[in-house]
Design an enzyme around this catalytic site. Structure first.
Site, PDB file in Angstrom:
ATOM      1  CG  HIS A   9      -8.028  -0.989  -5.708  1.00 15.59           C
ATOM      2  ND1 HIS A   9      -9.114  -0.539  -6.428  1.00 15.59           N
ATOM      3  CD2 HIS A   9      -8.531  -1.398  -4.512  1.00 15.59           C
ATOM      4  CE1 HIS A   9     -10.226  -0.685  -5.706  1.00 15.59           C
ATOM      5  NE2 HIS A   9      -9.903  -1.214  -4.536  1.00 15.59           N
ATOM      6  CB  CYS A  49     -14.408  -1.849  -2.975  1.00 15.96           C
ATOM      7  SG  CYS A  49     -13.128  -0.761  -3.607  1.00 15.96           S
TER       8      CYS A  49
END
Ligand code: NI
Length: 181
Positions: free
Chosen positions: A147, A101
């Protein structure tokens, strides 16, 4: 072109739930452009708006395979998607593998995701789409949509599996040596 600051794990904004986009205006289009610039600059394959500090349900994804040297990917093989207010409407199967990420630079961990997903979203022109993805695209869709609800892959990663990319490279090298011997 603008490269935005990517928030890192520990930043509270990454734990917040994002709000739907109601109108796709010039500001949203600018944000999307900047998100692509930021993602490509960091060599990422996906980025969600909260990672650049904006609590809106927007993600950008580009999982276009690398072309053979000196060639260009034909237009119909480009896998670049701007997803506004995306929603997973179907999922099936399972894949287990490492993911990383841009909000936790240099690290990777093992996460199990569906092998196949169907996602519904609005594109930058305001048109509604349904897209089916498998493999990396499915993984990426799940990761980015997480997210939007304030979740990092580290919450889903197998215990003890999150390691630095150097450690990961070493591990993969060792594995390869074992396979060869
Ligand atoms: Ni991420």
């Amino acid at each position: 072109m603008a490269i935005l600051n990517v928030r890192q794990l520990g930043d509270e904004i990454l734990t917040k739930k994002c709000k739907p986009v109601r109108v796709i205006n010039a500001r949203i289009r600018q944000l999307v452009d900047d998100m692509y610039d930021t993602m490509y600059d960091a060599c990422g394959v996906g980025l969600a708006a909260p990672q650049v500090g904006i609590l809106k349900r927007i993600v950008v994804i580009d999982v276009t395979p690398d072309p053979p040297e000196g060639e260009e990917i034909p237009e119909d093989e480009v896998m670049r998607y701007t997803m506004i207010n995306p929603e997973i409407i179907e999922q099936s199967g399972e894949q287990r593998g490492y993911e990383g990420c841009l909000s936790y630079v240099g690290m990777s961990g093992i996460v199990t995701r569906p092998e196949h997903v169907k996602v519904r979203f609005t594109d930058i022109d305001g048109d509604e789409y349904e897209l089916e993805g498998e493999g990396l695209l499915a993984r990426c869709i799940c990761h980015e949509l997480d997210h939007l609800d304030g979740h990092m892959y580290t919450e889903r990663a197998e215990a003890g599996s999150v390691i630095s990319n150097e450690e990961l490279a070493k591990k993969q090298e060792e594995q390869q040596e074992q396979e060869e011997s």
